[in-house]
Design an enzyme around this catalytic site. Sequence first.
Site, mmCIF file in Angstrom:
data_model
loop_
_atom_site.group_PDB
_atom_site.id
_atom_site.type_symbol
_atom_site.label_atom_id
_atom_site.label_comp_id
_atom_site.label_asym_id
_atom_site.label_seq_id
_atom_site.Cartn_x
_atom_site.Cartn_y
_atom_site.Cartn_z
ATOM 1 N N ASP A 13 16.756 113.315 24.130
ATOM 2 C CA ASP A 13 17.955 112.462 24.072
ATOM 3 C C ASP A 13 18.966 112.920 23.017
ATOM 4 O O ASP A 13 19.707 112.113 22.461
ATOM 5 C CB ASP A 13 17.573 110.990 23.790
ATOM 6 N N LYS A 16 21.906 116.519 25.329
ATOM 7 C CA LYS A 16 21.900 117.806 26.058
ATOM 8 C C LYS A 16 22.874 117.792 27.230
ATOM 9 O O LYS A 16 23.604 118.759 27.462
ATOM 10 C CB LYS A 16 20.484 118.107 26.601
ATOM 11 N N GLY A 40 16.523 111.548 31.174
ATOM 12 C CA GLY A 40 17.666 110.667 31.425
ATOM 13 C C GLY A 40 18.853 111.339 30.772
ATOM 14 O O GLY A 40 18.959 111.351 29.551
ATOM 15 N N HIS A 41 19.692 111.969 31.570
ATOM 16 C CA HIS A 41 20.780 112.804 31.050
ATOM 17 C C HIS A 41 22.120 112.149 31.357
ATOM 18 O O HIS A 41 22.486 111.993 32.522
ATOM 19 C CB HIS A 41 20.695 114.211 31.661
ATOM 20 N N GLN A 224 13.789 116.777 27.826
ATOM 21 C CA GLN A 224 13.006 116.360 26.663
ATOM 22 C C GLN A 224 13.436 117.175 25.426
ATOM 23 O O GLN A 224 14.577 117.594 25.365
ATOM 24 C CB GLN A 224 11.491 116.492 26.919
HETATM 25 P P1 GDP Z 1 20.033 113.833 26.777
HETATM 26 O O1 GDP Z 1 18.790 113.281 27.400
HETATM 27 O O2 GDP Z 1 19.723 114.814 25.691
HETATM 28 O O3 GDP Z 1 21.002 114.390 27.783
HETATM 29 O O4 GDP Z 1 20.735 112.612 26.049
HETATM 30 P P2 GDP Z 1 20.899 111.114 26.624
HETATM 31 O O5 GDP Z 1 21.907 111.116 27.710
HETATM 32 O O6 GDP Z 1 19.582 110.530 26.933
HETATM 33 O O7 GDP Z 1 21.387 110.364 25.333
HETATM 34 C C1 GDP Z 1 22.522 110.734 24.622
HETATM 35 C C2 GDP Z 1 23.475 109.551 24.571
HETATM 36 O O8 GDP Z 1 24.477 109.791 23.609
HETATM 37 C C3 GDP Z 1 24.221 109.304 25.871
HETATM 38 O O9 GDP Z 1 24.476 107.941 25.998
HETATM 39 C C4 GDP Z 1 25.520 110.079 25.688
HETATM 40 O O10 GDP Z 1 26.595 109.569 26.471
HETATM 41 C C5 GDP Z 1 25.772 109.849 24.224
HETATM 42 N N1 GDP Z 1 26.473 110.925 23.503
HETATM 43 C C6 GDP Z 1 26.374 112.275 23.657
HETATM 44 N N2 GDP Z 1 27.105 112.912 22.725
HETATM 45 C C7 GDP Z 1 27.660 111.950 21.965
HETATM 46 C C8 GDP Z 1 28.492 111.968 20.795
HETATM 47 O O11 GDP Z 1 28.852 113.010 20.260
HETATM 48 N N3 GDP Z 1 28.857 110.753 20.283
HETATM 49 C C9 GDP Z 1 28.454 109.575 20.816
HETATM 50 N N4 GDP Z 1 28.848 108.454 20.238
HETATM 51 N N5 GDP Z 1 27.688 109.522 21.913
HETATM 52 C C10 GDP Z 1 27.268 110.682 22.455
HETATM 53 P P1 IMO Z 2 15.446 113.621 28.016
HETATM 54 O O1 IMO Z 2 15.480 114.837 28.915
HETATM 55 C C1 IMO Z 2 13.133 111.226 25.228
HETATM 56 C C2 IMO Z 2 8.835 110.896 26.026
HETATM 57 C C3 IMO Z 2 8.274 109.546 26.439
HETATM 58 C C4 IMO Z 2 6.871 109.652 25.839
HETATM 59 C C5 IMO Z 2 6.514 111.113 26.073
HETATM 60 C C6 IMO Z 2 5.685 111.372 27.325
HETATM 61 O O2 IMO Z 2 16.312 112.509 28.457
HETATM 62 O O3 IMO Z 2 15.646 114.040 26.590
HETATM 63 P P2 IMO Z 2 6.293 111.400 29.934
HETATM 64 O O4 IMO Z 2 6.855 110.339 30.815
HETATM 65 O O5 IMO Z 2 7.114 112.630 29.845
HETATM 66 O O6 IMO Z 2 4.850 111.700 30.219
HETATM 67 O O7 IMO Z 2 6.293 110.730 28.451
HETATM 68 O O8 IMO Z 2 7.747 111.807 26.182
HETATM 69 N N1 IMO Z 2 9.948 111.386 26.869
HETATM 70 C C7 IMO Z 2 11.226 111.432 26.468
HETATM 71 N N2 IMO Z 2 11.800 111.006 25.321
HETATM 72 N N3 IMO Z 2 13.865 111.848 26.167
HETATM 73 C C8 IMO Z 2 13.290 112.305 27.290
HETATM 74 O O9 IMO Z 2 13.953 113.074 28.182
HETATM 75 C C9 IMO Z 2 11.917 112.074 27.510
HETATM 76 N N4 IMO Z 2 11.051 112.364 28.511
HETATM 77 C C10 IMO Z 2 9.847 111.954 28.097
HETATM 78 O O10 IMO Z 2 9.011 108.495 25.873
HETATM 79 O O11 IMO Z 2 6.936 109.456 24.462
HETATM 80 MG MG MG Z 3 17.845 111.453 27.656
#
Ligand code: GDP
Ligand code: IMO
Ligand code: MG
Length: 427
Positions: A13, A16, A40-41, A224
């Site tokens: 999270d 990416k 969850g991207h 991840q």
């Molecule tokens: P990922 O799994 O690495 O793609 O990240 P996620 O989408 O799960 O979580 C990142 C969250 O931060 C999302 O809600 C994005 O919209 C938000 N986000 C990404 N870059 C920035 C930033 O520079 N500032 C803020 N405030 N939010 C950001």
């Molecule tokens: P993105 O791509 C954050 C965590 C789960 C748990 C562990 C194992 O959005 O960064 P799983 O379901 O993979 O067997 O769970 O990994 N986990 C993540 N944490 N971002 C993710 O993906 C994750 N995908 C799995 O919370 O701790």
């Molecule tokens: Mg994510």
Amino acid sequence: MSNRVVIGSQWGDEGKAKIVDFLTLEADIIVRFQGGANAGHTVKVDDKEFIFHLIPSGVMHPNKVCIIGNGVVFDPKQAITEIEDLGAKGIDVSNCILIAENAHVVLPWHIACDKLKEERAGKDAIGTTGRGIGPCYSDKVNRHGVRVGDLLDEGELRPRIEAIASFRNDEFKKMYGAAAIDPEPVIKEYLEYGKQLKPYICDTVFFLYESLKANKRIIFEGAQGTILDVDHGTYPFVTSSNTVAGSASCGSGVGPAAIDQVIGVVKAYTTRVGNGPFPTELTNEIGDQLRHIGGEYGATTGRPRRCGWFDAPVARKAAAVNGLTHLAITKLDVLDTFKEIKVCTSYKYNGAEMLNFPNRLAVVSACEPVYETLPGWECSTEKCRTWEELPLNAQKYLTRLSELVGVKIGMISVGAKRDESIMMDMS
Ligand code: GDP
Ligand code: IMO
Ligand code: MG
């Protein structure tokens, strides 16, 4: 011309998807190579937010090819939902998605097993996303999995599903006292998915091979994060795949020499969702503030993310195991209101200083973070588009992070939207 791997360099999270979406401007092909719908991207374009679990985050750009590679564990139901949701929002992806015929398929037994195993583990649960990831990878390695190409042919699919049903139903009954899942309706349902997905299913390896020869530019989109890697993370509190840069090669069938840059995405602080040790976690008001300002709730499960200060030993581990060439530092804006910001520079373990993130869980759990305190900048960075526009204390903070990690900064993100980005030296 660069082929780039974008890697989560903390516990997932990191933002990416935002970075991949931005860098897609300079790419032709975007490939997911590991993980599955546990990812969850989030991509924000203008005021519209899209959350992808399987579809690569470059899909919002026209004329790009988005590939779900062989290393992904593929849930066809989830993929169809995402394709339909995009269609409903006016984004037609029918000509841009390719799915590897040798990617493994997540089946109802995997999802059920994931949940049963977690329930049984009680207080020792991993805190998985419940998407069937671990059981699907274990059936793959056990050599009785179902692959995407099998969905196109009942003659191949039926015996494979029957084998999994027999193995898993036995496990459900004996280990969990749980009900068996009838394979017949599953075979019917998955053949139907095969029919719907047939136009996308192909040999993606040769597509990528030919594309490389034609000098197409590829982004490998990690899911991840490094410290969730099954080998390099806080095992067993990890996911079930290799999340590191090396995985881009085997998870897409591209030789490692094709990769030019490895971009490590880190938040300007740290978060983790799920269980397991987290040395810089703040279970106080500051942690709540980071969660609140950063909107730190899981994009897949909605769970509140655990929050803490930036952890340099974590990022240094990512630099080492991924061979990071650049850092992309996200969510700088979340720190805008803080008077002081702490950074963990090393750990204290058994009275001694420890610079490297340890492998053993008991050691990680016993590490005490050693902090350095830097002054905040106490003004908004959201509108900054160049390094020079950033407040001096923000520049000092970023410079210190880069110094501690030993990797130069390639990008800085100051907001969720595509244009809320600062490009640095990406050479
Ligand atoms: P990922 O799994 O690495 O793609 O990240 P996620 O989408 O799960 O979580 C990142 C969250 O931060 C999302 O809600 C994005 O919209 C938000 N986000 C990404 N870059 C920035 C930033 O520079 N500032 C803020 N405030 N939010 C950001
Ligand atoms: P993105 O791509 C954050 C965590 C789960 C748990 C562990 C194992 O959005 O960064 P799983 O379901 O993979 O067997 O769970 O990994 N986990 C993540 N944490 N971002 C993710 O993906 C994750 N995908 C799995 O919370 O701790
Ligand atoms: Mg994510």
